[in-house]
Write a protein that holds these residues in place. Sequence first.
Motif, short mmCIF file in Angstrom:
data_model
loop_
_atom_site.label_atom_id
_atom_site.label_comp_id
_atom_site.label_asym_id
_atom_site.label_seq_id
_atom_site.Cartn_x
_atom_site.Cartn_y
_atom_site.Cartn_z
N PRO A 55 11.83 28.58 -5.15
CA PRO A 55 11.08 27.66 -6.01
C PRO A 55 10.70 26.37 -5.26
O PRO A 55 11.36 26.00 -4.29
N TYR A 56 9.65 25.74 -5.71
CA TYR A 56 9.23 24.47 -5.10
C TYR A 56 10.01 23.32 -5.73
O TYR A 56 10.39 23.39 -6.90
N SER A 57 10.27 22.30 -4.94
CA SER A 57 10.86 21.09 -5.53
C SER A 57 9.84 19.97 -5.54
O SER A 57 9.93 19.05 -6.34
N LYS A 58 8.84 20.05 -4.67
CA LYS A 58 7.77 19.04 -4.68
C LYS A 58 6.52 19.68 -5.25
O LYS A 58 6.18 20.80 -4.88
N VAL A 59 5.79 18.97 -6.08
CA VAL A 59 4.59 19.54 -6.68
C VAL A 59 3.34 19.09 -5.94
O VAL A 59 2.58 19.89 -5.43
N LYS A 60 3.13 17.78 -5.85
CA LYS A 60 1.85 17.28 -5.35
C LYS A 60 2.08 16.30 -4.22
O LYS A 60 2.91 15.39 -4.35
N ASN A 61 1.37 16.49 -3.14
CA ASN A 61 1.45 15.56 -2.03
C ASN A 61 0.06 15.53 -1.40
O ASN A 61 -0.26 16.34 -0.53
N THR A 62 -0.79 14.66 -1.90
CA THR A 62 -2.20 14.70 -1.50
C THR A 62 -2.72 13.31 -1.18
O THR A 62 -2.27 12.33 -1.77
N ASP A 63 -3.63 13.25 -0.23
CA ASP A 63 -4.17 11.96 0.21
C ASP A 63 -5.65 12.14 0.55
O ASP A 63 -6.00 12.95 1.41
N PHE A 64 -6.52 11.41 -0.14
CA PHE A 64 -7.97 11.50 0.09
C PHE A 64 -8.48 10.41 1.05
O PHE A 64 -9.68 10.23 1.20
N THR A 65 -7.58 9.68 1.70
CA THR A 65 -8.01 8.59 2.59
C THR A 65 -8.72 9.15 3.81
O THR A 65 -8.12 9.93 4.57
N PHE A 66 -9.96 8.73 4.02
CA PHE A 66 -10.70 9.23 5.18
C PHE A 66 -9.93 8.95 6.46
O PHE A 66 -9.46 7.84 6.68
N GLY A 67 -9.79 9.97 7.29
CA GLY A 67 -9.00 9.83 8.51
C GLY A 67 -7.61 10.44 8.35
O GLY A 67 -7.03 10.93 9.31
N ASP A 68 -7.10 10.40 7.10
CA ASP A 68 -5.74 10.93 6.85
C ASP A 68 -5.73 11.99 5.77
O ASP A 68 -4.70 12.21 5.14
N VAL A 69 -6.87 12.63 5.53
CA VAL A 69 -6.91 13.55 4.39
C VAL A 69 -5.89 14.68 4.58
O VAL A 69 -5.86 15.33 5.62
N SER A 70 -5.07 14.85 3.56
CA SER A 70 -4.04 15.89 3.61
C SER A 70 -3.78 16.36 2.18
O SER A 70 -3.62 15.54 1.28
N ILE A 71 -3.80 17.66 1.99
CA ILE A 71 -3.67 18.21 0.63
C ILE A 71 -2.59 19.26 0.62
O ILE A 71 -2.71 20.30 1.27
N LYS A 72 -1.52 18.97 -0.12
CA LYS A 72 -0.41 19.93 -0.21
C LYS A 72 0.05 20.03 -1.66
O LYS A 72 0.23 19.01 -2.32
N TRP A 73 0.24 21.24 -2.09
CA TRP A 73 0.75 21.49 -3.43
C TRP A 73 1.92 22.48 -3.33
O TRP A 73 1.84 23.43 -2.56
N PHE A 74 2.94 22.23 -4.08
CA PHE A 74 4.12 23.14 -4.12
C PHE A 74 4.63 23.39 -2.70
O PHE A 74 4.98 24.52 -2.34
N GLU A 75 4.64 22.35 -1.88
CA GLU A 75 4.72 22.56 -0.43
C GLU A 75 5.99 23.20 0.09
O GLU A 75 5.96 23.79 1.17
N ASP A 76 7.10 23.10 -0.66
CA ASP A 76 8.29 23.79 -0.15
C ASP A 76 8.55 25.11 -0.91
O ASP A 76 9.60 25.72 -0.75
N GLY A 77 7.58 25.55 -1.68
CA GLY A 77 7.74 26.82 -2.39
C GLY A 77 7.41 28.00 -1.48
O GLY A 77 6.61 27.87 -0.56
N VAL A 78 8.05 29.13 -1.75
CA VAL A 78 7.81 30.34 -0.96
C VAL A 78 7.45 31.47 -1.93
O VAL A 78 8.12 31.65 -2.95
N LEU A 79 6.38 32.18 -1.62
CA LEU A 79 5.93 33.26 -2.52
C LEU A 79 5.10 34.27 -1.73
O LEU A 79 4.82 34.06 -0.55
N ASN A 80 4.70 35.33 -2.41
CA ASN A 80 3.74 36.25 -1.82
C ASN A 80 2.66 36.54 -2.86
O ASN A 80 2.95 36.90 -4.00
N ALA A 81 1.41 36.33 -2.46
CA ALA A 81 0.29 36.46 -3.41
C ALA A 81 0.15 37.90 -3.89
O ALA A 81 -0.16 38.15 -5.06
N CYS A 82 0.35 38.86 -3.01
CA CYS A 82 0.21 40.27 -3.39
C CYS A 82 1.28 40.66 -4.42
O CYS A 82 0.99 41.35 -5.40
#
Length: 651
Positions: free
Chosen positions: A52-79
């Motif tokens: 399971p994930y413990s962090k949900v949202k970690n996102t930054d729209f600042t030009f130069g530092d744009v970084s978008i992460k969701w559920f970043e420590d979660g592990v799953l398989n889409a299939c």
Amino acid sequence: MAVENIAKHPIPAGFENAHAGPEDYRKLYDESISDPEGFWGREGKRLDWIEPYSKVKNTDFTFGDVSIKWFEDGVLNACVNCVDRHLESRGDQTAIIFEPDDPEAEAQHITYNQLSDRVNRFANVLLSQGVMRGDRVVIYLPMIPEAAYAMLACARIGAIHSIVFAGFSPDALANRINDSEAKAVITADTAPRGGRRTALKSNADAALLHCSDKVRCLVVKHTGDQTTWVEGRDVDVKAMMEEVSPDCPPRPMNAEDPLFILYTSGSTGRPKGVVHSTGGYLVYAAISHQYTFDYHEGDVFWCTADVGWVTGHSYIIYGPLANGATTLMFEGTPTYPDAGRFWAVCEKHKVNQFYTAPTAIRALMGQGTEHVEKYDLSSLRLLGTVGEPINPEAWNWYDKNIGKGNCPIVDTWWQTETGGHMITSLPGAVETKPGSATLPFFGVNPVILDPESAKVQEGDPASGVLCIADSWPGQMRTVWGDHQRFMETYFQQYKGYYFTGDGCTRDEDGYYWITGRVDDVINVSGHRMGTAEVESALVAHAKVAEAAVVGYPHQVKGQGIYAYVTLMNGVEPSDELRKELETWVRNEIGPIAKPDLIQWAPGLPKTRSGKIMRRILRKIAEDDYGSLGDTSTLAEPEVVDDLIDNRMNRG
Ligand code: WTA
């Protein structure tokens, strides 16, 4: 008609038990904006997670530092989320209905159990060819079940798929194989469509001449048509699927591992590889499929898009299958054997939700209602559209003749980059207005900015460019191999926002009306096309000195492709040359890029610094040259008169 004069359509009866009613929508929407962690933290649980994930949202729209992460420590398989987890409760339920191009050929009903067997085998075929976690696999297949197996097989072993629409040329295919440094390409012998056959394998052969000789070619023998065969490189997928084990353990993937790359057109340069994530993307595809289409257990869902476009990814495969739905895959076209095919398929398979593009509706509208009246469409509960603004005339035709006035129409605005619906009505919650995508989806915070000052236009009504103020889980993460380009394309012009490239108006009721692209992207029959791509194809022809391409309003296609072509010195314009250039562009990019109108231009309007004034070319193509605006900065104003006199689109 001015947007303020378009009346609201009430929510049709039968949607009292929709997943969201008017109050639910408000409450959930407000929560999703004020507390994205809380909202998405809960919604993420609609998937099965290995860790399971413990962090949900970690996102930054600042030009130069744009970084978008969701559920970043979660592990799953889409299939696993699209297949395995359904086996216990609905193994014998149909996952995919396959309706072949030929109406006489038998449809296939593939259960979740069968899907599991084929996906596992397909995954083992990929492994046997040395495809590993993180490797790219290009899929160049028609609309056949093997396209779904291939996608899910990649997801199972953690390979990143990149689908190339089967209508693209060998050149376009080669560029994408090379840009993604793919290890394998999956194709089929030939692809039947509208009674004709495309030689996909021979296109792939031609493409592979321009690629590393290490790229394997996996061939699905679909029609059994004869093809060339390169020993040691080509693999017969179906034969091999019989030999390998039906068990392939799914790889645990991080939520932020890429699930797929999908190339799309922008205003400049070559198509960009849009990268989507495993966790956030799948959560977003699943929730939007459920709410927008009010999907309920047992429904038969049909999205008529091709898996080569994002709509096919999210709403034929990932969204519906994550929700355990029955999804319909159609190999054919709306007009083969006649203009009643869509409705014949709806009747035959008792389709409940039907999702298509305005261009298809306009084309069928022109064929008269006798093709519709032959069929029983009473299974339909909901209709949807996507890809371009829908004109109220087409909306009303769709509502009256297909929905019989009883089906809500969801007009879904979104993009390859957004992964899923962004602005759309929810059928039980939002009254519709023909031509408006209405209100934002959960977690989406749209803002309208003044294009020059970049000031946020508060209050209603407002007009300007459409941006999104904060991240949502389905957002693309980067451009494959070029994060800088990602930031420059979407985050540089309007600082702190994601820039969509679309113009937009918000009316007195707060409803959004997309007015079309404000950049050099055109939308032809719902297909996105960069004018720069068509231009570079044209200038690659030996007789062409210069070319400028713009869109113009087209009755059926929404926008048509209008090309201004300056020939090399000494080359005479002729109708034969016009045909030659049309064929040339078809071969360079694909049939969808063929110019509708080519105007011979002895000169193009340019500023003194040599920049082509596209605004003027657009006006002439629209036959609206009375309002050309300021032409005083042109180097040679007289070229404009010649272009007006010889314009191709009169009226
Ligand atoms: C346009 C397709 C108006 C828009 C999912 C957007 C629309 C581009 C709508 C993305 C709609 C898509 N109303 N315009 N309902 N849906 N568009 O990446 O200009 O192929 O930016 O994604 O299509 O096209 P794409």
